[in-house]
Design a protein around this motif. Structure first.
Motif, PDB file in Angstrom:
ATOM      1  N   ARG A 168      -4.471  48.399  -5.735  1.00 22.06           N
ATOM      2  CA  ARG A 168      -5.257  49.399  -5.007  1.00 22.06           C
ATOM      3  C   ARG A 168      -5.010  49.282  -3.497  1.00 22.06           C
ATOM      4  O   ARG A 168      -4.867  50.288  -2.801  1.00 22.06           O
ATOM      5  N   GLU A 169      -4.947  48.047  -2.984  1.00 20.31           N
ATOM      6  CA  GLU A 169      -4.679  47.854  -1.562  1.00 20.31           C
ATOM      7  C   GLU A 169      -3.301  48.401  -1.188  1.00 20.31           C
ATOM      8  O   GLU A 169      -3.135  49.107  -0.175  1.00 20.31           O
ATOM      9  N   LEU A 170      -2.294  48.082  -2.001  1.00 20.21           N
ATOM     10  CA  LEU A 170      -0.947  48.563  -1.711  1.00 20.21           C
ATOM     11  C   LEU A 170      -0.863  50.078  -1.863  1.00 20.21           C
ATOM     12  O   LEU A 170      -0.173  50.762  -1.090  1.00 20.21           O
ATOM     13  N   GLY A 171      -1.551  50.608  -2.881  1.00 20.56           N
ATOM     14  CA  GLY A 171      -1.523  52.054  -3.088  1.00 20.56           C
ATOM     15  C   GLY A 171      -2.165  52.806  -1.938  1.00 20.56           C
ATOM     16  O   GLY A 171      -1.639  53.846  -1.484  1.00 20.56           O
ATOM     17  N   GLN A 172      -3.306  52.299  -1.433  1.00 18.34           N
ATOM     18  CA  GLN A 172      -3.951  52.970  -0.301  1.00 18.34           C
ATOM     19  C   GLN A 172      -3.081  52.894   0.943  1.00 18.34           C
ATOM     20  O   GLN A 172      -3.011  53.862   1.736  1.00 18.34           O
ATOM     21  N   THR A 173      -2.379  51.759   1.111  1.00 17.31           N
ATOM     22  CA  THR A 173      -1.475  51.651   2.260  1.00 17.31           C
ATOM     23  C   THR A 173      -0.312  52.630   2.126  1.00 17.31           C
ATOM     24  O   THR A 173       0.102  53.286   3.106  1.00 17.31           O
ATOM     25  N   ILE A 211       9.937  52.121   5.495  1.00 21.71           N
ATOM     26  CA  ILE A 211       9.504  50.804   5.007  1.00 21.71           C
ATOM     27  C   ILE A 211       8.303  50.368   5.834  1.00 21.71           C
ATOM     28  O   ILE A 211       8.409  50.212   7.065  1.00 21.71           O
ATOM     29  N   VAL A 212       7.145  50.241   5.150  1.00 15.43           N
ATOM     30  CA  VAL A 212       5.925  49.754   5.798  1.00 15.43           C
ATOM     31  C   VAL A 212       5.999  48.233   5.783  1.00 15.43           C
ATOM     32  O   VAL A 212       5.839  47.589   4.735  1.00 15.43           O
ATOM     33  N   GLU A 213       6.240  47.619   6.932  1.00 15.65           N
ATOM     34  CA  GLU A 213       6.462  46.173   6.998  1.00 15.65           C
ATOM     35  C   GLU A 213       5.124  45.454   7.182  1.00 15.65           C
ATOM     36  O   GLU A 213       4.354  45.761   8.095  1.00 15.65           O
ATOM     37  N   PHE A 214       4.862  44.487   6.276  1.00 19.03           N
ATOM     38  CA  PHE A 214       3.598  43.754   6.311  1.00 19.03           C
ATOM     39  C   PHE A 214       3.705  42.520   7.198  1.00 19.03           C
ATOM     40  O   PHE A 214       4.782  41.952   7.400  1.00 19.03           O
ATOM     41  N   ASP A 215       2.539  42.087   7.676  1.00 19.44           N
ATOM     42  CA  ASP A 215       2.439  40.834   8.414  1.00 19.44           C
ATOM     43  C   ASP A 215       2.259  39.693   7.395  1.00 19.44           C
ATOM     44  O   ASP A 215       1.260  39.654   6.685  1.00 19.44           O
TER      45      ASP A 215
END
Length: 594
Positions: free
Chosen positions: A70-75, A205-209
Motif C-alpha cells: 500500500r505504501e509503495l502503491g500510494q507513492t 524512477i522514484v528513488e528512495f532514501d
C-alpha cells in the motif's frame, strides 16, 4: 485352637494385609491411565497451538506485505503521469508532484527522481533533487544499463525481452526505488483489430532514501503488523531474493547463527493483479493459499516477483521447537502432579501399614507385659498366701519364701522401670546428667548385681575391662541400664552351661571412643535380623520358639540410650558361634576427665 478353625481364620488374618497392596495396584493402574490421557491431550493441545500460531504468523506476514504494498502503491500513484508525449510537459508534472510529495508526512521517503527518455535519437538520463526546479542530465550508472539498452531499441520491441522490468510500480534495488514507465503511442496491428499495445517511450524512477526505508518505513510497518519487538514472539527480517542477504532485520537474532529461513516466507512487494500474491486467488491474497512455509515445497517464483523476501519465524527457532518446549513443560507438570499423587497414596498406605503394625506390636507388648507382670505377681501372691495361712512355719522355709518374694519383687520392679524408661524415651522427656565415668567400676557393679542370675544360668563369666581405659562421658544410671539389658539379653539366649564375656577397649587408632562387647555362646542372631532386634516390641523367631520371657524392649532401650550419648550399637557374629553386642561410646575430653 483346632487346626480346622486355624485354617479358616488364616485368610481372614491375611486379607487386611493384602488390601493396601490391592489399593496400590488399583491406584497405579488409574495413574497410568491418567498419564496416558495426559500425554494424548498434551499432544493434541500442542498441535492445535502450533496450527494457531502458524496461522497468526501467516496473517501478520500478509498484513506486513499488504501495508508495504500500500505504501509503495500510494507513492507510485503520487508520481504517475500521463502528461502526453511532450518530454517538457512530463518534466514539469514530475517536478510539481515531487515538490507536493515532500510536503507530506512521508515526504522523506523519496530522495530524488530519475527520468530516462529518448531525446533526438539519444537515450538520456536526467535527475532532480529536493529544491531543484529542473532535471539535470547525468551519466548512466552501471545498474541502469538494462534500461538504457531497452530505450535504445525501437518502440515496436516488446518490453518483456528487454531484461528490465517495466511493470508499473516495480521495485528495483539499485538504485532503490520504483519504476514508472512512460507510454508512447499505440503500436501494432491496424486500428480496429483490438490487438494494439502502448509503446514504451521512457521511464521515471522514484528513488528512495535507504536510511528512511530501513530506519522508519520498515520498522513502522513491522510494529503495526507483528506488534512491538519486545512483546512479539516472532522475529522478522527482509532478505534479498537473489542471495538471501539481509536488507532489514528487526531483531539481532533474526539472521544470526545462520538463520536465513523462517516458518513463513513471502515475496515483497506482493504483485498486484489477477493471480498475483496480492490479488484474488494468489498466494497471500484473499481466497488464495497461505504464504510459502519453510517445511513445504516452494513453487518457482514468477519472473516479475519482487526482489525481497519477508522471513518470519518463532523467537525460539521454529514453531516445532516452541510447541515441543511447551509440550515438555506441560507433560513435566502433569506427570509431576501424577507422581505426587502416587507418592501421596504410597505414603498413606505405608502410614496405614505402619500404624497397623505398631498397633499390633503394642497389643503384643501389652500381652507380653501382662504375662511378665503376672508371673512375679502370681509367685508373690502364692508365697504371701502360704505365709498368711500358716502353712509355712519352719524358719528355713520362711527364709526361702522371703527370698522368693524379694526376687520376684525385684523382677517386677525392673520390668516396671523398663516400661517407664521406654515411655520417657518415646516422649523425649528423659534428660541425662552427663559426666565423666570410669567404665571398669560401672561394669563391676552391674556384674555383681547379676552374679546370682549368672550362677543360676550356669554361665562362665569372662571379664576383660582394663583399668587404664579413659573415662566415658555419660549418665551413670542410664549406662547401668544399658549394661543390665545387654547382660540380661545374653543370659536369655546364651544357653545353659555356656559362657558370657564382657570386654572393653579403646577404639584404635585415636582412642577417642570406648568399645564395649558383650558376647555369648548362644544360637546367634541371623544376619537379616541384626537390625530388627533393636525395634520396639520385636521378638525374634528364636525367642518365640523357646518362649523366652521378655517384651522386646530391652535392646530398643539400649539403642535409644546409646544414641543419646552420641554412640552406636550393632550386632556381630562371634567366632565359634554366638553373638556379640558391640557398643561404642565417645570418651570424655581431657578437660572433663581432669
Amino acid at each position: 485352637m483346632p487346626a480346622a478353625a486355624a485354617d479358616r481364620l488364616a485368610p481372614m488374618a491375611t486379607s487386611p494385609d493384602r488390601a493396601p497392596w490391592l489399593v496400590i495396584a488399583v491406584l497405579t493402574l488409574l495413574l497410568g491411565v491418567l498419564g496416558f490421557l495426559q500425554y494424548r491431550w498434551t499432544h493434541e493441545i500442542g498441535r492445535a497451538a502450533a496450527e494457531r500460531r502458524q496461522a497468526d504468523l501467516e496473517r501478520a506476514a500478509r498484513r506486513f506485505a499488504a501495508a508495504l504494498d500500500r505504501e509503495l502503491g500510494q507513492t507510485a500513484i503520487a508520481f504517475f503521469t500521463d502528461a502526453g508525449p511532450s518530454l517538457a510537459d512530463r518534466r514539469a508534472v514530475l517536478i510539481e508532484r515531487f515538490e507536493d510529495f515532500h510536503t507530506r508526512e512521508t515526504g522523506g521517503l523519496v530522495r530524488g527522481l530519475l527520468l530516462a527518455s529518448r531525446d533526438h535519437g539519444r537515450v538520456v538520463l536526467e535527475e532532480t533533487r529536493p529544491g531543484d526546479d529542473a532535471f539535470h542530465e547525468i551519466p548512466w550508472p552501471e545498474e541502469l544499463r538494462g534500461l538504457a539498452e531497452r530505450l535504445a531499441l525501437s518502440p515496436d520491441v516488446p518490453p518483456s525481452g528487454s531484461g528490465f522490468q517495466f511493470r508499473p510500480g516495480a521495485l528495483i534495488e539499485k538504485p532503490l526505488g520504483l519504476v514508472l514507465p512512460l507510454f508512447g503511442p499505440t503500436v501494432g496491428p491496424p486500428p480496429g483489430s483490438g490487438r494494439g499495445r502502448l509503446s514504451i517511450s521512457g521511464a521515471a524512477i522514484v528513488e528512495f532514501d535507504d536510511a528512511y526505508v530501513k530506519d522508519r518505513l520498515l520498522p513502522r510497518i513491522a510494529e503495526a503488523s507483528f506488534g512491538p519487538s519486545a512483546a512479539s514472539p516472532f522475529v522478522v527480517a527482509i532478505l534479498r531474493r537473489s542471495d538471501r542477504s539481509t536488507v532489514y532485520a528487526r531483531e539481532a537474532e533474526a539472521t544470526s547463527g545462520g538463520h536465513r529461513s523462517g516458518d513463513v516466507e513471502l515475496g515483497l512487494p506482493i504483485r498486484r493483479g489477477p493471480g498475483g500474491p496480492g490479488g484474488p486467488g494468489g498466494p497471500g491474497g484473499p481466497g488464495g493459499p497461505p504464504p510459502n512455509r519453510r517445511d513445504g515445497p516452494r513453487p518457482p517464483p514468477p519472473d516479475d516477483e519482487g526482489p525481497w523476501l519477508l522471513v518470519a519465524r518463532h523467537r525460539e527457532g521454529s514453531f516445532e521447537a516452541a510447541v515441543a518446549s511447551v509440550q515438555r513443560r506441560n507433560l513435566a507438570t502433569g506427570f509431576g502432579v501424577l507422581a505426587l499423587l502416587g507418592a501421596t497414596a504410597l505414603f498413606l498406605v505405608a502410614s496405614a501399614q505402619r500404624a497397623r503394625r505398631l498397633a499390633r506390636q503394642q497389643l503384643e507388648f501389652v500381652t507380653g507385659v501382662t504375662h511378665e507382670l503376672n508371673t512375679p505377681l502370681a509367685a508373690i501372691r502364692s508365697a504371701g498366701q502360704n505365709l498368711a495361712a500358716g502353712i509355712v512355719t519352719e524358719p528355713g522355709q520362711v527364709r526361702r519364701y522371703g527370698d522368693l518374694i524379694e526376687k520376684e519383687g525385684g523382677r517386677l520392679t525392673a520390668l516396671v522401670a523398663q516400661v517407664l524408661d521406654f515411655a520417657g524415651i518415646e516422649s523425649q522427656s528423659r534428660a541425662y546428667a552427663m559426666e565423666p565415668l570410669a567404665l571398669g567400676p560401672l561394669v563391676e557393679e552391674v556384674l555383681r548385681e547379676h552374679a546370682l542370675v549368672l550362677q543360676q544360668a550356669g554361665l562362665e563369666l569372662e571379664q576383660d575391662v582394663p583399668e587404664t581405659l579413659p573415662p566415658v562421658r555419660g549418665d551413670a544410671a542410664a549406662l547401668k541400664r544399658v549394661l543390665a539389658n545387654l547382660i540380661g539379653n545374653a543370659v536369655k539366649f546364651a544357653g545353659s552351661g555356656g559362657s558370657l564375656a564382657v570386654r572393653a577397649s579403646a577404639r584404635p587408632p585415636d582412642g577417642k571412643a570406648l568399645v564395649l562387647r558383650v558376647e555369648d555362646r548362644g544360637p546367634g542372631i541371623a544376619r537379616e535380623e541384626r537390625e530388627r532386634v533393636f525395634e520396639p516390641f520385636y521378638r525374634g523367631p528364636e525367642a518365640e520358639r523357646n518362649r523366652a520371657p521378655g517384651s522386646g524392649l530391652g535392646l530398643s532401650l539400649v539403642r535409644h540410650v546409646v544414641r543419646a550419648h552420641g554412640g552406636s550399637v550393632r550386632v556381630e557374629a562371634r567366632d565359634g558361634g554366638g553373638a556379640a553386642l558391640v557398643v561404642e561410646l565417645p570418651a570424655a575430653s581431657e578437660d572433663e576427665a581432669a
